[in-house]
Design a protein around this motif. Structure first.
Motif, PDB file in Angstrom:
ATOM      1  N   GLN A 180       0.824  -1.205   0.000  1.00 53.25           N
ATOM      2  CA  GLN A 180       0.000   0.000   0.000  1.00 53.25           C
ATOM      3  C   GLN A 180       0.864   1.263   0.000  1.00 53.25           C
ATOM      4  OE1 GLN A 180      -3.545   0.054   2.564  1.00 53.25           O
ATOM      5  NE2 GLN A 180      -3.163  -2.099   3.076  1.00 53.25           N
ATOM      6  N   VAL A 214       2.655   4.385  -1.185  1.00 55.24           N
ATOM      7  CA  VAL A 214       2.343   5.321  -2.276  1.00 55.24           C
ATOM      8  C   VAL A 214       3.558   5.626  -3.144  1.00 55.24           C
ATOM      9  CG1 VAL A 214       0.371   6.400  -1.143  1.00 55.24           C
ATOM     10  CG2 VAL A 214       2.679   7.308  -0.755  1.00 55.24           C
ATOM     11  N   VAL A 270      -0.460   2.665  -6.809  1.00 57.14           N
ATOM     12  CA  VAL A 270      -1.097   2.846  -5.506  1.00 57.14           C
ATOM     13  C   VAL A 270      -1.383   4.326  -5.286  1.00 57.14           C
ATOM     14  CG1 VAL A 270      -0.825   2.588  -3.003  1.00 57.14           C
ATOM     15  CG2 VAL A 270      -0.032   0.766  -4.543  1.00 57.14           C
ATOM     16  N   ALA A 271      -0.424   5.174  -5.625  1.00 63.85           N
ATOM     17  CA  ALA A 271      -0.640   6.618  -5.492  1.00 63.85           C
ATOM     18  C   ALA A 271      -1.797   7.073  -6.374  1.00 63.85           C
ATOM     19  CB  ALA A 271       0.637   7.370  -5.860  1.00 63.85           C
ATOM     20  N   HIS A 284      -5.546   6.434  -5.237  1.00 63.38           N
ATOM     21  CA  HIS A 284      -6.148   7.343  -4.260  1.00 63.38           C
ATOM     22  C   HIS A 284      -7.018   8.405  -4.941  1.00 63.38           C
ATOM     23  CE1 HIS A 284      -4.301   6.234  -0.345  1.00 63.38           C
ATOM     24  NE2 HIS A 284      -3.354   5.715  -1.106  1.00 63.38           N
TER      25      HIS A 284
END
Length: 396
Positions: A138, A140, A145-146, A149
Motif C-alpha cells: 500500500q 504510495v 497505488v498513489a 487514491h
C-alpha cells in the motif's frame, strides 16, 4: 503455389472479443449516445477500453463486474475460471445518472464519444485490499497505488457498444489491433512467434537477446512496445518508436520481425503483470514471451526496498506458462567482449575475460547530458542519433 501449413496459437478463450458496433447500427447509436448522460473516463480507462474493444484482453468482454473482480484479486482468475491476473475496472464517482439499467456514454478528455454502456452492476471497492492483492503493497511510492487514491469509489460494469476507437495521430501504420497483428503474422508464415514487451529504447544487448531467442525457437519476432501509459519518467513513446523502427529496418530480417504498437496502460505489477503481458501477447498471436529481470517493476518502496524480487515475475510466469500456452523466454544477462567485438551470456564468459557494460544512469549522465556520443558497441548509431536529438546536452 505455397501451401499454408503453419497456424498461430488461438486467442485465449478460443476467439477474439470484438465490441465495435456494426457499421449499419452506428448512425442510430451515435444519435442515441449524444442524448445520454456522459461519463468522462481517465486516460487509463481509455487505454483499457481500446484493448477491451479489440480483443487484446480476451476473453474479457467488459469492465469487470464484482464477481470477476473479487476472484481476480484473490485467485488471478475470472469467474468462469480463465486465468486473468489484473483487475480491469471502471471506477467512477457516485453521481445521479449512475444507476442500474441506466445507459451512459463514455467519453475521453477531449469529449469524444467512445462507447455506450448499459450499467448492470455497481459495486464498491477497497483501495487497501486491491493494493495488497495486486501490488503486495500500500506504499504510495508505487505509482499505481498513489494513482488509485484519486480513483472514484464505485466501479461500474455492463454491456459495451463501441462507437469509435480512440484517435491516434502518430505511427498509424503500426498501430495494429490483435486481429490485424494476427493477419500480418500469418502473412509471414510463422510457426512460432516470440513477443518482446518493452517500454525503453533498445540497445545492442537487447538486440542480441531477442535475435537469439527468435533463432532458438525458429520463430518470428513480435516487437511489441507499450505506447499507452508506462512508468513515470520513461522515455516518451515518440522517441522510442523511432528507435524501434530504425532497428527493425536496418538490423532485422523483414521476414522475421513485425513491429506493432500496444496502447496498454501498464500497472507496474511485477509478477502479475508478466502473466498479464503473456495473456495479451497470446491474443496477438505469440506463443513465446521474453521476460526479463525486474519485469514491470516500479522500483523501490519508501524504505528503499524493491517492491518485487528480481526474478519474481519470471517465476510466476513459469508457473502459468502451460495453462496460458505461452512459453517463458528468460532475459539472460549479456556483457560485451571488447577483444572479440561481440556480446556473450555472462554465464559463458571465462574468468579474467575483459568485459564492458553501461547502466542507464551512465548513458544519461556520462554521454547524453555531457553531449558525448554513445559508443557503437553499446547502441546502434541510428538509435544514438535519435536519443541525442531528444536529450540535448545540458550545456547546449
Amino acid at each position: 503455389m505455397k501451401t499454408q501449413t503453419n497456424q498461430l496459437i488461438s486467442p485465449y478463450g478460443g476467439k477474439l472479443v470484438d465490441l465495435l458496433a456494426p457499421a449499419e447500427e452506428l448512425p442510430d447509436l451515435k444519435a442515441q449516445a449524444s442524448e445520454l448522460p456522459t461519463v468522462r473516463i481517465s486516460e487509463r480507462s481509455v487505454c483499457d477500453l481500446e484493448l477491451l474493444a479489440t480483443g487484446a484482453f480476451s476473453p474479457l468482454e467488459t469492465f469487470m463486474g464484482e464477481e470477476d473482480y473479487r476472484r481476480v484479486l484473490a485467485e488471478m482468475r475470472l469467474k468462469d475460471g480463465h486465468l486473468f491476473p489484473i483487475p480491469i475496472t471502471l471506477p467512477v464517482d457516485p453521481v445521479p445518472h449512475i444507476g442500474l439499467d441506466q445507459k451512459i456514454t463514455l467519453c475521453n478528455a477531449k469529449n469524444e464519444l467512445l462507447a455506450v454502456m448499459t450499467i448492470d452492476e455497481i459495486y464498491e471497492w477497497d483501495l487497501g485490499e486491491a493494493a495488497e492483492c495486486v501490488f503486495k503493497s500500500q506504499d504510495v511510492r508505487h505509482p499505481l497505488v498513489a494513482e488509485m487514491h484519486r480513483w472514484g469509489k464505485l466501479c461500474i460494469s455492463g454491456r459495451l457498444q463501441i462507437l469509435q476507437l480512440p484517435k491516434h495521430y502518430d505511427f498509424q501504420d503500426i498501430r495494429l489491433t490483435a486481429e490485424q497483428t494476427r493477419r500480418r503474422l500469418e502473412e509471414l508464415d510463422c510457426n512460432n512467434v516470440v513477443a518482446f514487451q518493452t517500454r525503453n529504447p533498445l540497445h545492442r544487448v537487447h538486440e542480441e537477446l531477442i535475435k537469439r531467442a527468435t533463432e532458438e525457437s525458429d520463430g518470428t519476432l513480435l516487437l511489441h512496445p507499450v505506447v499507452g501509459m508506462t512508468k513515470p519518467g520513461d522515455v516518451d513513446h515518440y522517441t522510442r518508436v523511432r528507435t524501434y523502427r530504425a532497428l527493425a529496418a536496418h538490423y532485422h530480417d523483414p521476414k522475421r520481425v513485425l513491429l506493432a504498437l500496444l496502447p496498454l496502460a501498464m500497472r507496474m505489477a511485477g509478477p502479475r503483470e508478466a502473466v498479464w503481458h503473456a495473456l495479451i501477447r497470446r491474443n496477438f498471436g505469440a506463443n513465446h514471451l521474453i521476460v526479463g529481470r525486474d519485469h514491470a517493476s516500479p522500483g523501490v518502496d519508501s524504505t528503499g526496498k524493491p517492491f518485487y524480487g528480481p526474478y519474481d515475475a519470471q517465476e510466476l510466469m513459469e508457473q502459468s506458462s502451460e495453462e496460458l500456452g505461452v512459453t517463458l523466454v528468460p532475459f539472460r544477462e549479456f556483457v560485451y567482449l571488447p577483444d572479440e567485438d561481440r556480446y556473450e551470456e555472462v554465464s559463458k564468459v571465462k574468468a579474467g575475460t575483459q568485459t564492458a557494460s553501461l547502466s542507464g544512469t551512465q548513458v544519461r549522465e556520462q554521454y547524453l547530458n555531457a553531449g558525448k556520443r554513445i559508443p557503437e558497441w553499446f547502441t546502434r548509431p541510428e538509435v544514438a542519433d535519435i536519443l541525442s536529438e531528444t536529450h540535448p546536452p545540458r550545456h547546449r
